[in-house]
Design an enzyme around this catalytic site. Structure first.
Site, PDB file in Angstrom:
ATOM      1  N   ASN A  84      10.470   5.459  -6.238  1.00  0.00           N
ATOM      2  CA  ASN A  84      11.486   5.352  -5.178  1.00  0.00           C
ATOM      3  C   ASN A  84      12.190   3.997  -5.125  1.00  0.00           C
ATOM      4  O   ASN A  84      13.339   3.932  -4.705  1.00  0.00           O
ATOM      5  CB  ASN A  84      10.893   5.736  -3.812  1.00  0.00           C
ATOM      6  CG  ASN A  84       9.733   4.862  -3.411  1.00  0.00           C
ATOM      7  OD1 ASN A  84       9.126   4.182  -4.247  1.00  0.00           O
ATOM      8  ND2 ASN A  84       9.404   4.869  -2.144  1.00  0.00           N
TER       9      ASN A  84
ATOM     10  N   GLU B 152      -0.788   0.035  -2.531  1.00  0.00           N
ATOM     11  CA  GLU B 152       0.338   0.259  -1.609  1.00  0.00           C
ATOM     12  C   GLU B 152       0.608   1.760  -1.633  1.00  0.00           C
ATOM     13  O   GLU B 152       1.256   2.266  -2.552  1.00  0.00           O
ATOM     14  CB  GLU B 152       1.578  -0.518  -2.078  1.00  0.00           C
ATOM     15  CG  GLU B 152       1.403  -2.012  -2.098  1.00  0.00           C
ATOM     16  CD  GLU B 152       1.428  -2.649  -0.711  1.00  0.00           C
ATOM     17  OE1 GLU B 152       1.737  -1.950   0.271  1.00  0.00           O
ATOM     18  OE2 GLU B 152       1.125  -3.837  -0.620  1.00  0.00           O
TER      19      GLU B 152
ATOM     20  N   CYS C 282       8.023   5.095   1.585  1.00  0.00           N
ATOM     21  CA  CYS C 282       6.624   5.163   2.010  1.00  0.00           C
ATOM     22  C   CYS C 282       6.425   4.862   3.484  1.00  0.00           C
ATOM     23  O   CYS C 282       5.597   5.470   4.145  1.00  0.00           O
ATOM     24  CB  CYS C 282       5.810   4.183   1.196  1.00  0.00           C
ATOM     25  SG  CYS C 282       6.456   2.507   1.290  1.00  0.00           S
TER      26      CYS C 282
ATOM     27  N   GLU D 155       1.811  -7.134  -0.191  1.00  0.00           N
ATOM     28  CA  GLU D 155       2.872  -7.656  -1.041  1.00  0.00           C
ATOM     29  C   GLU D 155       3.756  -8.536  -0.157  1.00  0.00           C
ATOM     30  O   GLU D 155       3.828  -8.345   1.053  1.00  0.00           O
ATOM     31  CB  GLU D 155       3.675  -6.512  -1.671  1.00  0.00           C
ATOM     32  CG  GLU D 155       2.798  -5.808  -2.686  1.00  0.00           C
ATOM     33  CD  GLU D 155       3.495  -4.813  -3.589  1.00  0.00           C
ATOM     34  OE1 GLU D 155       4.401  -4.096  -3.120  1.00  0.00           O
ATOM     35  OE2 GLU D 155       3.105  -4.744  -4.769  1.00  0.00           O
TER      36      GLU D 155
HETATM   37  N1  LIG Z   1       3.055   1.530   0.270  1.00  0.00           N
HETATM   38  C1  LIG Z   1       4.087   1.289  -0.541  1.00  0.00           C
HETATM   39  O1  LIG Z   1       4.532   0.149  -0.696  1.00  0.00           O
HETATM   40  C2  LIG Z   1       4.737   2.429  -1.296  1.00  0.00           C
HETATM   41  C3  LIG Z   1       5.988   2.208  -1.863  1.00  0.00           C
HETATM   42  C4  LIG Z   1       6.592   3.256  -2.565  1.00  0.00           C
HETATM   43  C5  LIG Z   1       5.971   4.498  -2.662  1.00  0.00           C
HETATM   44  N2  LIG Z   1       4.769   4.683  -2.087  1.00  0.00           N
HETATM   45  C6  LIG Z   1       4.122   6.014  -2.166  1.00  0.00           C
HETATM   46  O2  LIG Z   1       4.262   6.548  -3.468  1.00  0.00           O
HETATM   47  C7  LIG Z   1       4.265   7.978  -3.435  1.00  0.00           C
HETATM   48  C8  LIG Z   1       5.423   8.505  -4.248  1.00  0.00           C
HETATM   49  O3  LIG Z   1       5.403   7.960  -5.523  1.00  0.00           O
HETATM   50  P1  LIG Z   1       4.901   8.751  -6.820  1.00  0.00           P
HETATM   51  O4  LIG Z   1       5.154  10.210  -6.661  1.00  0.00           O
HETATM   52  O5  LIG Z   1       5.461   8.037  -7.994  1.00  0.00           O
HETATM   53  O6  LIG Z   1       3.326   8.483  -6.743  1.00  0.00           O
HETATM   54  P2  LIG Z   1       2.208   8.843  -7.817  1.00  0.00           P
HETATM   55  O7  LIG Z   1       0.918   8.448  -7.213  1.00  0.00           O
HETATM   56  O8  LIG Z   1       2.363  10.217  -8.310  1.00  0.00           O
HETATM   57  O9  LIG Z   1       2.547   7.905  -9.081  1.00  0.00           O
HETATM   58  C9  LIG Z   1       2.654   6.504  -8.953  1.00  0.00           C
HETATM   59  C10 LIG Z   1       2.435   5.860 -10.312  1.00  0.00           C
HETATM   60  O10 LIG Z   1       1.093   6.103 -10.741  1.00  0.00           O
HETATM   61  C11 LIG Z   1       1.078   6.610 -12.070  1.00  0.00           C
HETATM   62  N3  LIG Z   1      -0.127   7.435 -12.202  1.00  0.00           N
HETATM   63  C12 LIG Z   1      -0.268   8.744 -11.875  1.00  0.00           C
HETATM   64  N4  LIG Z   1      -1.558   9.139 -12.079  1.00  0.00           N
HETATM   65  C13 LIG Z   1      -2.229   8.044 -12.528  1.00  0.00           C
HETATM   66  C14 LIG Z   1      -3.584   7.803 -12.896  1.00  0.00           C
HETATM   67  N5  LIG Z   1      -4.511   8.776 -12.840  1.00  0.00           N
HETATM   68  N6  LIG Z   1      -3.938   6.566 -13.309  1.00  0.00           N
HETATM   69  C15 LIG Z   1      -3.017   5.568 -13.352  1.00  0.00           C
HETATM   70  N7  LIG Z   1      -1.706   5.739 -13.025  1.00  0.00           N
HETATM   71  C16 LIG Z   1      -1.322   6.951 -12.597  1.00  0.00           C
HETATM   72  C17 LIG Z   1       2.401   7.354 -12.162  1.00  0.00           C
HETATM   73  O11 LIG Z   1       2.782   7.561 -13.503  1.00  0.00           O
HETATM   74  C18 LIG Z   1       3.326   6.402 -11.419  1.00  0.00           C
HETATM   75  O12 LIG Z   1       3.727   5.328 -12.233  1.00  0.00           O
HETATM   76  C19 LIG Z   1       4.373   8.324  -1.967  1.00  0.00           C
HETATM   77  O13 LIG Z   1       3.127   8.721  -1.479  1.00  0.00           O
HETATM   78  C20 LIG Z   1       4.815   7.014  -1.322  1.00  0.00           C
HETATM   79  O14 LIG Z   1       4.487   6.906   0.026  1.00  0.00           O
HETATM   80  C21 LIG Z   1       4.129   3.674  -1.418  1.00  0.00           C
HETATM   81  O1  LIG Z   2       8.659   2.933  -0.193  1.00  0.00           O
HETATM   82  C1  LIG Z   2       8.180   2.074   0.503  1.00  0.00           C
HETATM   83  C2  LIG Z   2       8.757   0.751   0.879  1.00  0.00           C
HETATM   84  C3  LIG Z   2       8.868  -0.136  -0.274  1.00  0.00           C
HETATM   85  C4  LIG Z   2       9.996  -0.579  -0.785  1.00  0.00           C
HETATM   86  N1  LIG Z   2       9.645  -1.335  -1.820  1.00  0.00           N
HETATM   87  C5  LIG Z   2       8.329  -1.332  -1.955  1.00  0.00           C
HETATM   88  N2  LIG Z   2       7.870  -0.613  -0.972  1.00  0.00           N
END
Ligand SMILES: NC(=O)c1ccc[n+]([C@@H]2O[C@H](COP(=O)([O-])OP(=O)(O)OC[C@H]3O[C@@H](n4cnc5c(N)ncnc54)[C@H](O)[C@@H]3O)[C@@H](O)[C@H]2O)c1
Ligand SMILES: O=CCc1c[nH]cn1
Length: 481
Positions: A144, A241, A275, A455
């Protein structure tokens, strides 16, 4: 164009097709990094680390400042790449790039002042501490905020003297490569910031690698758990995160126009794929109708379409399956008794070239109840759930009744209530009278299942460094033997 890490004779796990959400078409293919490529990336980062760790804070700072300057100079180009890859409006992508170079500048500013302390001991002896880097850190990102996530992880890591191997999401592999190019141009040793491409398997190789000192992960809770488990086998520290289902509480004494703007900011940036979004919007009953009417009016006005056009404010979702997933939540919400007040449909923009893109209309759900799936689960799409409440005590109880704890917001003119409420909210980031602003000077991260570690902000130095204690004897050794 093709993204390949190394020649195809090495063990290749998978080939990814890169779809662009705007058109729903494949624009590139790339090869995933296998175990061998991951090892090569880690070894080259290790070699770069040996040079980088010896540099003074001022030297590292100068290079980070130069990288920040190049990002600013190339902002429009990077934002365009981000938009093509992720689908977010280019207007918003530019804001993400701003918080990226700001992050590099912030940690450049801290790099020279990092250090330990001196402690006087009896008899003229003394001790001191050195703040040292960890080594090769791994960054794994979500789709995202691809460029921003890579910047938020690499800037503090590099400022502290570490190297980083970064794996972006396979859905958004491109913009991180620009960051690598920029660091190189700014003068970091070759290999200090390496990018490997791939999905879960590549991520696992990174987390398990014996020469990796730390893993910083941004993504979903289920993946976060797996990463923690893998890292625990090598006793590697992790920053997680993760996702959220954050509450936004609107009291009846608020400035209602600001509260409506805040709710829009809390729900519809990046097509709702954020997120920390405040998707559970609790509105005090006295102003429920007025607030709802205005939010629906503003939501209907959001311009959806080609995110590369200047006045577009909502582009396509990341991919077709995620679009179906989000629409599925809306269907389920209806079945569970929620009322669709606007949006929630597939959207085919007028421009015929966009007909296969992954567009939907932003949705506001009314009549929501705490037990509904749309209120309990992270949807990660443009879906706002409105709930009513009567008292402060009641809303606090309901707002905290979740396993997530990333963010929360409160709108009120009562300053004492505002601080009293945020003190009780179980969330790592709380907003008073605003939502989803991201000053890099402030720490960002979650409570409960939304993760741990932070972060941004000064505290993140702690997550990318370790303290060495040195005890110096100025007299003779007094042995007990
Ligand atoms: N807290 C934050 O700062 C933050 C920021 C952005 C997104 N998010 C969260 O991310 C999620 C959406 O992102 P997504 O769909 O890319 O998440 P995801 O967990 O599917 O994937 C995230 C990353 O992990 C990798 N990955 C997947 N399985 C793995 C494994 N078994 N071992 C190591 N790496 C692995 C993926 O290839 C990708 O690069 C939402 O839940 C969102 O809330 C959190
Ligand atoms: O998606 C969640 C907020 C954010 C933006 N950059 C890193 N985290």
């Amino acid at each position: 164009f093709e993204f390949g890490t190394l020649a195809p004779k090495v063990f290749i796990l998978e080939i990814y097709l890169l779809f662009i959400p705007i058109l729903g078409r494949v624009i590139a293919t790339f090869l995933c990094s296998g175990e061998k490529e991951v090892d090569l990336a880690v070894q080259s980062a290790k070699a770069a680390f040996k040079i980088w760790r010896k540099k003074s804070g001022m030297e590292r700072s100068r290079i980070l400042l130069e990288a920040a300057r190049i990002i600013r100079e190339r902002k429009d180009e990077i934002a365009t790449v981000e938009t093509i890859n992720n689908g977010k409006s280019v207007f918003e992508a530019r804001l993400d790039i701003d918080t990226s170079w700001q992050c590099l500048e912030y940690y450049a500013g801290l790099a020279a002042s990092m250090g330990g302390e001196h402690v006087q001991l009896p008899g003229g002896s003394f001790g001191y501490t050195r703040r040292e880097p960890l080594g090769v850190c791994v960054g794994i990102g979500a789709w995202n905020y691809p460029f921003q996530i890579a910047s938020w992880k690499s800037a503090p890591a590099l400022a502290c003297g570490n190297a980083m191997v970064f794996k972006p999401s396979p859905f958004t592999p491109v913009s991180t490569l620009l960051l690598a190019e920029i660091y190189t141009e700014a003068g970091v040793p070759p290999g200090l910031f390496n990018v490997v491409q791939g999905g879960a398997a590549t991520g696992q190789f990174l987390c398990q690698h014996r020469d990796v000192a730390k893993v910083s992960f941004t993504g979903s809770v289920p993946t976060g758990k797996k990463i923690m488990e893998l890292a625990s086998k090598g006793v590697k520290p992790v920053t997680l995160e993760l996702g959220g289902k954050s509450p936004l509480i609107i009291f009846s004494d608020c400035d209602i126009e600001n509260a409506v703007r805040g709710a829009m900011m809390a729900n519809f940036l990046t097509q709702g794929e954020v997120c920390c979004n405040g998707t559970r919007v609790f509105v005090q009953r006295e102003i429920l109708d007025k607030f709802t009417e205005e939010v629906v009016k503003q939501t209907k006005k959001i311009k959806i379409g080609d995110p590369l056009e200047e006045d577009t404010r909502m582009g396509p979702l990341i991919n077709r399956s995620h679009l179906q997933h989000v629409l599925g939540f809306i269907e389920q919400a209806k079945n569970e008794g929620a009322k669709v007040l606007c949006g929630g449909d597939l959207c085919v923009p007028e421009d015929p070239k966009l007909k296969d893109g992954y567009y939907m209309t932003p949705c506001v759900l009314g009549n929501c109840k705490d037990g509904m799936t749309c209120v309990k689960e992270e949807i990660f799409g443009p879906v706002m759930s409105i709930l009513s409440f009567d008292t402060e005590a009641e809303v606090l109880e309901r707002a905290n009744d979740t396993n997530f704890g990333l963010a929360a917001g409160v709108f009120t003119r009562d300053i004492q209530r505002a601080h009293r409420v945020v003190a009780e909210l179980q969330a790592g980031v709380c907003y008073i009278n605003n939502y989803n602003v991201s000053p890099v000077e402030l720490p960002f991260g979650g409570y409960k299942m939304s993760g741990f570690g932070r972060e941004n902000g000064r505290v993140t130095i702690e997550y990318y460094s370790q303290l060495k204690t040195i005890c110096v004897e100025m007299g003779d050794v007094e042995s007990v033997f």
